[in-house]
Write a protein that holds these residues in place. Structure first.
Motif, PDB file in Angstrom:
ATOM      1  N   LYS A   1      37.748  39.317  28.239  1.00  0.00           N
ATOM      2  CA  LYS A   1      37.320  38.185  29.068  1.00  0.00           C
ATOM      3  C   LYS A   1      35.850  37.835  28.856  1.00  0.00           C
ATOM      4  O   LYS A   1      35.323  36.983  29.555  1.00  0.00           O
ATOM      5  CB  LYS A   1      37.534  38.488  30.549  1.00  0.00           C
ATOM      6  CG  LYS A   1      38.964  38.569  30.967  1.00  0.00           C
ATOM      7  CD  LYS A   1      39.037  38.877  32.440  1.00  0.00           C
ATOM      8  CE  LYS A   1      40.448  39.110  32.909  1.00  0.00           C
ATOM      9  NZ  LYS A   1      40.499  39.492  34.323  1.00  0.00           N
TER      10      LYS A   1
ATOM     11  N   GLU B   1      41.321  44.522  28.920  1.00  0.00           N
ATOM     12  CA  GLU B   1      41.394  43.184  29.513  1.00  0.00           C
ATOM     13  C   GLU B   1      40.014  42.683  29.923  1.00  0.00           C
ATOM     14  O   GLU B   1      39.693  41.512  29.762  1.00  0.00           O
ATOM     15  CB  GLU B   1      42.329  43.197  30.726  1.00  0.00           C
ATOM     16  CG  GLU B   1      43.783  43.359  30.370  1.00  0.00           C
ATOM     17  CD  GLU B   1      44.665  43.562  31.589  1.00  0.00           C
ATOM     18  OE1 GLU B   1      44.147  43.653  32.719  1.00  0.00           O
ATOM     19  OE2 GLU B   1      45.899  43.639  31.406  1.00  0.00           O
TER      20      GLU B   1
ATOM     21  N   VAL C   1      31.548  38.665  30.788  1.00  0.00           N
ATOM     22  CA  VAL C   1      32.053  39.155  32.060  1.00  0.00           C
ATOM     23  C   VAL C   1      31.086  40.198  32.621  1.00  0.00           C
ATOM     24  O   VAL C   1      30.386  40.882  31.877  1.00  0.00           O
ATOM     25  CB  VAL C   1      33.475  39.750  31.879  1.00  0.00           C
ATOM     26  CG1 VAL C   1      33.449  40.978  31.017  1.00  0.00           C
ATOM     27  CG2 VAL C   1      34.126  40.040  33.198  1.00  0.00           C
TER      28      VAL C   1
END
Length: 193
Positions: A162, A158, A165
């Motif tokens: 993103k 995850e 990040v």
């Protein structure tokens, strides 16, 4: 008719019906007349602009001529008007207010000189940010991130999805450089902030 009887009952028994509350309601006031439903609503004309000080008289001719003379001066001479008036009228000199240690917002802090010099001081901790990566090396990047963080497979996946990040915060320069090199080796692009 029923409203009139209810009104009479309320006046006769104030303790039971709460007379003061009931009498404040406009339907129970004896002189209440409902608004005509066919009547058009009133249109109020608002002023073009709001002046909280009310209407002011126009400036005198002398003031207008003075304003024209000031406007025709070159910028260097216009800058001297404030100090000349201050000396002529014996006004106190304005003093600069020290805002050090006060939170005055981002704009005021950006203008301050001392804050910039503090930022130029040597940083000791850095953040490592994953900018981007190729889709084919996504699995390798996830494995590499798991090696220097204590994230599980799902959390690391995850986090990578993103991108851009921040991967790790408050690390030393050496540790940040080693993380960046490891990510670069597997095909990702990371930067130090």
């Amino acid at each position: 008719m029923k409203i009139a009887r209810l009104y009479q009952f309320a006046r006769a028994c104030p303790a039971i019906c709460g007379r003061t509350i009931l009498l404040q309601c406009r339907w129970f006031q004896p002189d209440f007349v409902p608004r005509d439903p066919t009547a058009k609503p009133k249109r109020y004309k608002y002023p073009a602009f709001y002046d909280p000080y009310g209407p002011r008289p126009p400036p005198s001719d002398k003031i207008v001529q003075l304003a024209e003379k000031i406007a025709s001066l070159p910028p260097e001479e216009r800058m001297q008007i404030g100090s000349a008036l201050q000396a002529k009228m014996s006004l106190p000199k304005l003093q600069r207010i020290d805002t050090e240690g006060l939170d005055v917002g981002a704009q005021a802090g950006a203008r301050a000189g001392p804050a910039k010099t503090e930022e130029k001081a040597e940083k000791t901790t850095f953040d490592v940010k994953l900018e981007k990566f190729d889709a084919g090396v996504k699995l390798k990047v996830i494995k590499e991130i798991r090696s220097f963080t204590d994230l599980g497979l799902k959390e690391a996946k995850e986090l990578v999805e993103k991108a851009p990040v921040i991967l790790k915060q408050q690390v030393t320069k050496e540790e940040a450089n080693s993380i960046i090199e490891k990510i670069k080796a597997v095909g990702g692009i990371a930067v130090m902030e």
